[in-house]
Design a protein around this motif. Structure first.
Motif, PDB file in Angstrom:
ATOM      1  N   ARG A 174       0.764  -0.918  -0.591  1.00  0.00           N
ATOM      2  CA  ARG A 174      -0.151   0.500  -0.245  1.00  0.00           C
ATOM      3  C   ARG A 174       0.913   1.302   0.162  1.00  0.00           C
ATOM      4  O   ARG A 174       1.566   1.330   0.348  1.00  0.00           O
ATOM      5  N   ILE A 175       0.111   2.093  -0.510  1.00  0.00           N
ATOM      6  CA  ILE A 175       1.123   3.381  -0.449  1.00  0.00           C
ATOM      7  C   ILE A 175       0.157   4.414   0.320  1.00  0.00           C
ATOM      8  O   ILE A 175      -1.413   4.153  -0.068  1.00  0.00           O
ATOM      9  N   ASP A 176       0.372   4.970   1.199  1.00  0.00           N
ATOM     10  CA  ASP A 176      -0.627   6.295   2.215  1.00  0.00           C
ATOM     11  C   ASP A 176       0.123   7.369   1.980  1.00  0.00           C
ATOM     12  O   ASP A 176       1.380   8.022   1.542  1.00  0.00           O
ATOM     13  N   ILE A 177      -1.450   8.320   2.079  1.00  0.00           N
ATOM     14  CA  ILE A 177      -0.619   9.473   1.356  1.00  0.00           C
ATOM     15  C   ILE A 177      -0.609  10.370   2.326  1.00  0.00           C
ATOM     16  O   ILE A 177      -1.281  10.464   2.713  1.00  0.00           O
ATOM     17  N   ASN A 178      -0.134  11.728   2.840  1.00  0.00           N
ATOM     18  CA  ASN A 178      -0.746  12.042   3.252  1.00  0.00           C
ATOM     19  C   ASN A 178      -1.862  13.637   2.737  1.00  0.00           C
ATOM     20  O   ASN A 178      -1.553  14.171   1.602  1.00  0.00           O
ATOM     21  N   LEU A 179      -2.727  14.019   3.748  1.00  0.00           N
ATOM     22  CA  LEU A 179      -3.490  14.614   3.095  1.00  0.00           C
ATOM     23  C   LEU A 179      -3.783  16.553   3.925  1.00  0.00           C
ATOM     24  O   LEU A 179      -3.804  16.521   5.369  1.00  0.00           O
ATOM     25  N   SER A 180      -3.984  17.391   3.292  1.00  0.00           N
ATOM     26  CA  SER A 180      -3.546  18.775   4.026  1.00  0.00           C
ATOM     27  C   SER A 180      -5.387  18.509   4.688  1.00  0.00           C
ATOM     28  O   SER A 180      -7.074  18.437   3.859  1.00  0.00           O
ATOM     29  N   GLY A 181      -5.715  19.942   5.438  1.00  0.00           N
ATOM     30  CA  GLY A 181      -7.052  19.643   6.119  1.00  0.00           C
ATOM     31  C   GLY A 181      -8.171  20.396   5.622  1.00  0.00           C
ATOM     32  O   GLY A 181      -9.221  19.427   5.127  1.00  0.00           O
ATOM     33  N   ARG A 182      -8.179  21.375   4.314  1.00  0.00           N
ATOM     34  CA  ARG A 182      -9.029  21.541   3.679  1.00  0.00           C
ATOM     35  C   ARG A 182      -8.999  20.375   2.156  1.00  0.00           C
ATOM     36  O   ARG A 182     -10.600  20.903   2.042  1.00  0.00           O
ATOM     37  N   GLN A 183      -8.451  19.714   1.839  1.00  0.00           N
ATOM     38  CA  GLN A 183      -8.691  18.842   0.960  1.00  0.00           C
ATOM     39  C   GLN A 183      -9.601  16.977   1.664  1.00  0.00           C
ATOM     40  O   GLN A 183     -10.152  17.198   1.114  1.00  0.00           O
ATOM     41  N   VAL A 184      -9.595  16.986   2.879  1.00  0.00           N
ATOM     42  CA  VAL A 184     -10.068  16.225   3.294  1.00  0.00           C
ATOM     43  C   VAL A 184     -11.911  17.102   3.990  1.00  0.00           C
ATOM     44  O   VAL A 184     -12.705  15.829   4.071  1.00  0.00           O
ATOM     45  N   ALA A 185     -11.424  18.551   4.468  1.00  0.00           N
ATOM     46  CA  ALA A 185     -12.927  18.874   4.359  1.00  0.00           C
ATOM     47  C   ALA A 185     -14.227  18.875   3.114  1.00  0.00           C
ATOM     48  O   ALA A 185     -14.848  19.139   3.349  1.00  0.00           O
ATOM     49  N   HIS A 186     -12.748  18.984   1.934  1.00  0.00           N
ATOM     50  CA  HIS A 186     -13.804  18.817   0.609  1.00  0.00           C
ATOM     51  C   HIS A 186     -14.855  18.125   0.362  1.00  0.00           C
ATOM     52  O   HIS A 186     -14.921  16.854   0.652  1.00  0.00           O
TER      53      HIS A 186
ATOM     54  N   GLU B 252      -8.083  -0.718  -5.714  1.00  0.00           N
ATOM     55  CA  GLU B 252      -8.864  -1.754  -4.961  1.00  0.00           C
ATOM     56  C   GLU B 252      -8.839  -0.093  -3.763  1.00  0.00           C
ATOM     57  O   GLU B 252      -7.035  -0.002  -3.475  1.00  0.00           O
ATOM     58  N   PRO B 253      -9.847   0.230  -3.057  1.00  0.00           N
ATOM     59  CA  PRO B 253      -9.532   1.105  -1.398  1.00  0.00           C
ATOM     60  C   PRO B 253      -8.843   0.593  -0.834  1.00  0.00           C
ATOM     61  O   PRO B 253      -7.788   1.498  -0.342  1.00  0.00           O
ATOM     62  N   GLU B 254      -8.105  -0.231  -0.575  1.00  0.00           N
ATOM     63  CA  GLU B 254      -6.791  -1.300  -0.266  1.00  0.00           C
ATOM     64  C   GLU B 254      -5.694  -0.747  -0.236  1.00  0.00           C
ATOM     65  O   GLU B 254      -4.350  -0.949  -0.053  1.00  0.00           O
ATOM     66  N   ASP B 255      -6.222  -0.357  -1.272  1.00  0.00           N
ATOM     67  CA  ASP B 255      -4.762  -0.246  -2.258  1.00  0.00           C
ATOM     68  C   ASP B 255      -3.776   1.909  -2.019  1.00  0.00           C
ATOM     69  O   ASP B 255      -2.417   1.672  -1.491  1.00  0.00           O
ATOM     70  N   ILE B 256      -4.658   1.975  -1.476  1.00  0.00           N
ATOM     71  CA  ILE B 256      -4.022   3.176  -0.457  1.00  0.00           C
ATOM     72  C   ILE B 256      -4.619   4.070   0.442  1.00  0.00           C
ATOM     73  O   ILE B 256      -5.802   3.372   0.853  1.00  0.00           O
ATOM     74  N   GLY B 257      -3.631   4.399   1.382  1.00  0.00           N
ATOM     75  CA  GLY B 257      -3.989   4.553   2.440  1.00  0.00           C
ATOM     76  C   GLY B 257      -3.929   6.383   2.771  1.00  0.00           C
ATOM     77  O   GLY B 257      -3.036   6.828   1.749  1.00  0.00           O
ATOM     78  N   ILE B 258      -4.076   7.062   3.743  1.00  0.00           N
ATOM     79  CA  ILE B 258      -4.453   8.037   3.881  1.00  0.00           C
ATOM     80  C   ILE B 258      -3.941   8.551   5.576  1.00  0.00           C
ATOM     81  O   ILE B 258      -4.546   8.120   6.604  1.00  0.00           O
ATOM     82  N   GLU B 259      -3.088   9.460   5.222  1.00  0.00           N
ATOM     83  CA  GLU B 259      -2.506  10.329   6.560  1.00  0.00           C
ATOM     84  C   GLU B 259      -3.105  11.237   6.932  1.00  0.00           C
ATOM     85  O   GLU B 259      -3.291  12.358   6.699  1.00  0.00           O
ATOM     86  N   LEU B 260      -3.887  11.507   8.142  1.00  0.00           N
ATOM     87  CA  LEU B 260      -4.055  13.244   8.401  1.00  0.00           C
ATOM     88  C   LEU B 260      -3.126  13.636  10.241  1.00  0.00           C
ATOM     89  O   LEU B 260      -3.723  12.560  11.161  1.00  0.00           O
ATOM     90  N   THR B 261      -3.097  14.335   9.512  1.00  0.00           N
ATOM     91  CA  THR B 261      -2.483  14.918  11.691  1.00  0.00           C
ATOM     92  C   THR B 261      -2.974  14.802  12.076  1.00  0.00           C
ATOM     93  O   THR B 261      -4.567  15.765  12.184  1.00  0.00           O
ATOM     94  N   GLU B 262      -2.873  15.620  13.442  1.00  0.00           N
ATOM     95  CA  GLU B 262      -4.023  15.739  15.242  1.00  0.00           C
ATOM     96  C   GLU B 262      -4.600  17.608  14.480  1.00  0.00           C
ATOM     97  O   GLU B 262      -5.295  17.636  14.718  1.00  0.00           O
ATOM     98  N   ASN B 263      -3.470  17.965  13.713  1.00  0.00           N
ATOM     99  CA  ASN B 263      -3.563  19.694  13.354  1.00  0.00           C
ATOM    100  C   ASN B 263      -5.158  19.648  12.887  1.00  0.00           C
ATOM    101  O   ASN B 263      -6.152  20.761  12.306  1.00  0.00           O
ATOM    102  N   VAL B 264      -5.289  18.675  11.911  1.00  0.00           N
ATOM    103  CA  VAL B 264      -5.843  18.597  10.766  1.00  0.00           C
ATOM    104  C   VAL B 264      -7.704  18.413  11.217  1.00  0.00           C
ATOM    105  O   VAL B 264      -8.623  18.929  11.616  1.00  0.00           O
ATOM    106  N   LEU B 265      -7.487  17.429  12.362  1.00  0.00           N
ATOM    107  CA  LEU B 265      -8.696  16.348  13.056  1.00  0.00           C
ATOM    108  C   LEU B 265      -9.452  17.655  14.223  1.00  0.00           C
ATOM    109  O   LEU B 265     -10.193  17.692  14.667  1.00  0.00           O
ATOM    110  N   ILE B 266      -8.437  18.543  14.287  1.00  0.00           N
ATOM    111  CA  ILE B 266      -8.746  19.394  15.558  1.00  0.00           C
ATOM    112  C   ILE B 266      -9.956  20.121  14.931  1.00  0.00           C
ATOM    113  O   ILE B 266     -10.356  20.612  15.499  1.00  0.00           O
ATOM    114  N   LYS B 267      -9.432  20.650  13.979  1.00  0.00           N
ATOM    115  CA  LYS B 267     -10.881  21.585  13.182  1.00  0.00           C
ATOM    116  C   LYS B 267     -11.651  21.320  12.467  1.00  0.00           C
ATOM    117  O   LYS B 267     -12.176  21.859  11.199  1.00  0.00           O
ATOM    118  N   ALA B 268     -12.308  19.663  12.776  1.00  0.00           N
ATOM    119  CA  ALA B 268     -12.627  18.973  11.859  1.00  0.00           C
ATOM    120  C   ALA B 268     -14.459  19.469  11.600  1.00  0.00           C
ATOM    121  O   ALA B 268     -14.602  19.434  12.771  1.00  0.00           O
TER     122      ALA B 268
END
Ligand code: C2E
Ligand code: CA
Ligand code: CA
Ligand code: CA
Length: 277
Positions: free
Chosen positions: A111-123, A140-156
């Motif tokens: 799997r390849i995991d990518i980093n997503l910014s806050g703006r991206q995940v809220a889009h 397939e969905p399991e081929d790619i994973g996403i990473e979110l920092t706590e900075n992103v989650l705090i503004k959820a």
């Protein structure tokens, strides 16, 4: 300095920064057009089997005039402008393309995991865009994973939560990045559908000498496992740290001690390789 001088100085500095930032945004737009962005990959190694199991994609900017610019420098600037969305789309597309290429070569499990910014995940269209990218590349969905920092989650907001729920139900892996550095790390585990947590490298760094960091890491591993999550130790730089995070029960290790982030050609040879005993 008198108050007026002080004020002028402050203003001037602020203005210089704005000009610099504006130039950086323009230069980044050009970088996208000229194809100066590249994804590097840092292997994540199973603490148990010692094999490279998956990779994290990390963005690099190689300007034509030479050198390399760190994402730590340009991602925050891109995040303050609309540009982060275009860069984010480029990352999704490029990671999917690379994943499909490796799959076609028979490297199907990595799997390849990518980093997503806050703006991206809220889009509102993130889910649809990711789905479309997977589809385009026959993934397939399991081929790619996403990473979110706590900075992103705090503004959820609800948009973010909605995206995460849909991705989770589609079977995509979701990691909390820099775990333990946020204001309410534990409540994120309750609020968001996630599949793994990445213990921040500051804990890994200090754990050999600091009992408190060791205790926090042990607790993170315990909670993670109780919740059925995979626990990744980030920023492992030496053998002492490696042994410690393995003893504490981390499932995967990532860091310079194993590998630095590297170009796709170099990463390819390592997928599945036995690298730790
Ligand atoms: P991150 O997601 O926490 O990524 C880990 C960072 O730690 C990477 O820095 C990596 O090169 C570095 N690192 C890995 N192992 C070690 C180690 O053993 N010791 C130390 N000291 N550092 C290590 P990098 O590549 O400069 O990226 C910095 C940050 O930029 C990332 O932090 C991530 O937040 C952001 N970023 C990178 N690529 C992307 C991207 O495609 N999209 C978005 N939105 N952000 C990105
Ligand atoms: Ca990350
Ligand atoms: Ca991290
Ligand atoms: Ca970080």
């Amino acid at each position: 300095l008198s108050t007026t001088q002080h004020y002028w100085f402050f203003n001037q500095k602020l203005q210089d920064e704005l000009v610099h930032e504006h130039q950086m945004v323009e230069r980044l737009q050009q970088a996208l057009r000229l194809g100066e962005l590249q994804l590097f990959y840092q292997p994540q190694v199973s603490a148990v089997s010692g094999r490279v199991e998956q990779v994290e994609a990390l963005l690099r900017w190689f300007p034509r005039e030479g050198g390399v610019v760190s994402p730590a420098e340009f991602i925050p600037v891109a995040e303050r402008s609309q540009l982060i969305e275009r860069i984010g789309d480029w990352v999704i597309e490029e990671a999917c393309r690379q994943r499909a290429e490796w799959k076609a070569e028979g490297l199907s499990d990595y799997r390849i995991d990518i980093n997503l910014s806050g703006r991206q995940v809220a889009h509102p269209e993130l889910f649809t865009r990711l789905e479309a990218a997977l589809e385009r590349h026959g993934l397939e969905p399991e081929d790619i994973g996403i990473e979110l920092t706590e900075n992103v989650l705090i503004k959820a907001n609800t948009g973010l939560l909605d995206n995460l729920r849909r991705l989770y139900h589609r079977g995509m892996k979701i990691a909390i990045d820099d775990f333990g550095t946020g204001y309410s790390s534990l409540s994120y585990l309750k609020l968001f559908p996630v599949t793994s947590l990445k213990v921040d490298r500051s804990f890994v760094h200090d754990a050999p000498d600091q009992p408190s960091d060791r205790a926090i890491m042990a607790a993170a591993v315990f909670i993670g496992h109780q919740l059925g999550l995979e626990v990744v130790a980030e920023g492992v730089e030496n053998e002492e740290q490696l042994e410690l995070v393995r003893d504490l029960g981390c499932d995967l290790v990532q860091g310079y001690y194993c590998f630095k982030p590297m170009a796709a050609e170099d990463t390819r040879r390592l997928l599945g390789a036995l690298v730790l005993d």
